[in-house]
Structures are given as structure tokens and as C-alpha cells.
Scaffold this active site. Sequence first.
Site, PDB file in Angstrom:
ATOM      1  N   LYS A  38      47.400  39.233  56.194  1.00 20.69           N
ATOM      2  CA  LYS A  38      46.320  38.775  57.076  1.00 20.69           C
ATOM      3  C   LYS A  38      46.470  37.285  57.375  1.00 20.69           C
ATOM      4  O   LYS A  38      46.336  36.851  58.507  1.00 20.69           O
ATOM      5  CB  LYS A  38      44.936  38.946  56.414  1.00 20.69           C
ATOM      6  CG  LYS A  38      44.532  40.348  56.105  1.00 20.69           C
ATOM      7  CD  LYS A  38      43.094  40.389  55.592  1.00 20.69           C
ATOM      8  CE  LYS A  38      42.874  39.664  54.275  1.00 20.69           C
ATOM      9  NZ  LYS A  38      43.546  40.234  53.111  1.00 20.69           N
ATOM     10  N   ARG A  44      42.579  42.562  41.867  1.00 23.45           N
ATOM     11  CA  ARG A  44      42.237  42.288  43.270  1.00 23.45           C
ATOM     12  C   ARG A  44      42.414  43.531  44.145  1.00 23.45           C
ATOM     13  O   ARG A  44      41.635  43.760  45.059  1.00 23.45           O
ATOM     14  CB  ARG A  44      43.076  41.123  43.794  1.00 23.45           C
ATOM     15  CG  ARG A  44      42.636  39.804  43.147  1.00 23.45           C
ATOM     16  CD  ARG A  44      43.626  38.696  43.392  1.00 23.45           C
ATOM     17  NE  ARG A  44      43.762  38.381  44.783  1.00 23.45           N
ATOM     18  CZ  ARG A  44      44.888  37.949  45.347  1.00 23.45           C
ATOM     19  NH1 ARG A  44      45.974  37.783  44.621  1.00 23.45           N
ATOM     20  NH2 ARG A  44      44.913  37.668  46.631  1.00 23.45           N
TER      21      ARG A  44
HETATM   22  P1  AMP Z   1      42.018  35.635  49.672  1.00 25.57           P
HETATM   23  O1  AMP Z   1      42.773  34.376  49.848  1.00 25.57           O
HETATM   24  O2  AMP Z   1      41.420  36.153  50.962  1.00 25.57           O
HETATM   25  O3  AMP Z   1      42.781  36.703  48.927  1.00 25.57           O
HETATM   26  O4  AMP Z   1      40.735  35.266  48.760  1.00 25.57           O
HETATM   27  C1  AMP Z   1      40.897  34.731  47.450  1.00 25.57           C
HETATM   28  C2  AMP Z   1      39.612  34.914  46.654  1.00 25.57           C
HETATM   29  O5  AMP Z   1      38.517  34.220  47.291  1.00 25.57           O
HETATM   30  C3  AMP Z   1      39.126  36.361  46.521  1.00 25.57           C
HETATM   31  O6  AMP Z   1      39.797  37.063  45.483  1.00 25.57           O
HETATM   32  C4  AMP Z   1      37.652  36.137  46.233  1.00 25.57           C
HETATM   33  O7  AMP Z   1      37.425  35.730  44.892  1.00 25.57           O
HETATM   34  C5  AMP Z   1      37.311  34.956  47.142  1.00 25.57           C
HETATM   35  N1  AMP Z   1      36.886  35.430  48.483  1.00 25.57           N
HETATM   36  C6  AMP Z   1      37.560  35.269  49.663  1.00 25.57           C
HETATM   37  N2  AMP Z   1      36.894  35.834  50.691  1.00 25.57           N
HETATM   38  C7  AMP Z   1      35.759  36.372  50.163  1.00 25.57           C
HETATM   39  C8  AMP Z   1      34.667  37.114  50.704  1.00 25.57           C
HETATM   40  N3  AMP Z   1      34.607  37.420  52.001  1.00 25.57           N
HETATM   41  N4  AMP Z   1      33.684  37.500  49.848  1.00 25.57           N
HETATM   42  C9  AMP Z   1      33.723  37.184  48.544  1.00 25.57           C
HETATM   43  N5  AMP Z   1      34.728  36.517  47.959  1.00 25.57           N
HETATM   44  C10 AMP Z   1      35.756  36.101  48.749  1.00 25.57           C
END
Ligand code: AMP
Length: 221
Positions: free
Chosen positions: A15, A173
Site C-alpha cells: 500500500k 499484525r
Molecule cells: P502501518 O505502517 O500501516 O503498517 O501501521 C503501523 C502501525 O500503526 C499499525 O500496526 C498500528 O499499530 C498503527 N496504525 C496505523 N494505522 C492505523 C489505523 N488506521 N488504526 C489503528 N492503528 C493504526
Amino acid sequence: MSRIVVLIGAPGAGKGTQARLLQSRLGIPQISTGDMFREMKTAATPLAKEVQRIMDAGELVSDEITFEMVKDRTSREDCRATYVLDGFPRTPVQAEMLESLAKDQGKEISAVLIDVPFEQLEQRLTGRRNCPVCGEIYNIYSKAPKVEGFCDLHPEEKLVHRSDDTTEMVKERLETYQVNTQPLLDYYEKSERLLKIDAGGTPEEIYSALEKALAANNAIA
Ligand code: AMP
């Protein structure tokens, strides 16, 4: 009418890479909640400590905190036209919150599933490395930098391995994704706003499919 393009995909589906390409090639702003939380967690506040704990456990930050952050960020001038959300919404409650935000902002939502077979995700995640300066995303298995461990564009900068991209954390995750985020696919599919992109190919192949699907859907000019 301008859009909110929501990119949905498991951690490691690409993404972030695709959102960055939409930004650099079409000038569509990329709003990544993960990036915003990673920036936030280094501050010395109680909220930052809590965000750090949640991220390190592979869990999700509360819907309210996340939504406030998105609302605030997307109220800026650069989001007046179409923008891309990378990593939001991630729960059915967040999807409801986004509906009302879209209404307030006078935008339509187009969701895109970046669909990668589950077996491929682990390698994509554990091999991922990021430049701390420009955010460029590499992968030691499939998109290695020219010099091992260093960004091509910022050769003085050592690449970073995200603390939640380790084998143990990846399992948590992916489970969080299956439980919380997969229901969103049904939600957008039922309201006929879901586009599906096969993400088994290279980042360029995926980008080309993404751009075509968005154009066919009038989500981009
Ligand atoms: P990502 O980089 O999108 O994988 O996000 C890393 C971490 O940020 C996730 O594992 C969550 O702990 C937090 N996070 C990111 N986006 C969200 C969201 N929309 N809602 C809740 N937690 C989020």
C-alpha cells in the site's frame, strides 16, 4: 467530484509503495496513518508512549485517536481535491467515521484492495527496509538498494528496519488485519465501491493496474 482513495491490503501488500507512486506521479497527496504514528511515537508524551506500546504489540491505536489525526491532517489545503489514505480505515468503526468525514468534505470514497497471497506477505515484511530521510521503501529480497543497507538517493543514510517488521510481530499484525480490516472488504463491496488489484507482480505492474482501475472508475482524471 473529488475522491478519497482508500488503499486496503494486508501489511506488506505494498500500500505504501503504491500510495507514494500515486503521489509522485499524479501529485495526489498520500496520507499514511502508520507514518504519522511512527513520527508521533518518538515524542516524550504519555500519548506517544501509549502509541509506541500499541505499535510494538502489533495492535491498533484507538479509533477515536486515529480518526482525530486523519480529520486534522485531511483538513489541510493539499487535501481539498482527491487524496489517498494508506492504512485508514482499518476497522468497521473507522469506516463509519470516514463516511461522515467524506460527506463533510463533499467527497466520494473509492476503495482499492491490493490483493497479495498470504504466503508472500511474510517475506515482503521481514525484507522491508526504509530510508529515514525520504521514506523510500526497499526490500532485501526483491528491491535491494544499490549499496547494501543504504538508500540510493541518500547514500549517507543507513536504511531502517521497522521494529514491527520482525518475524514474531508480523504474525500478530497479519492476525489483526484478518480480524479487524478484512470485514471492510465486504462493506465496500456491498456498496459497490471496491476495486480489486492483483498485487502478485512487480511494483510497476501493480501501479499500472492501479492507475487503470482508478481511471476506469473516474477516481482520477
Ligand atoms: P502501518 O505502517 O500501516 O503498517 O501501521 C503501523 C502501525 O500503526 C499499525 O500496526 C498500528 O499499530 C498503527 N496504525 C496505523 N494505522 C492505523 C489505523 N488506521 N488504526 C489503528 N492503528 C493504526
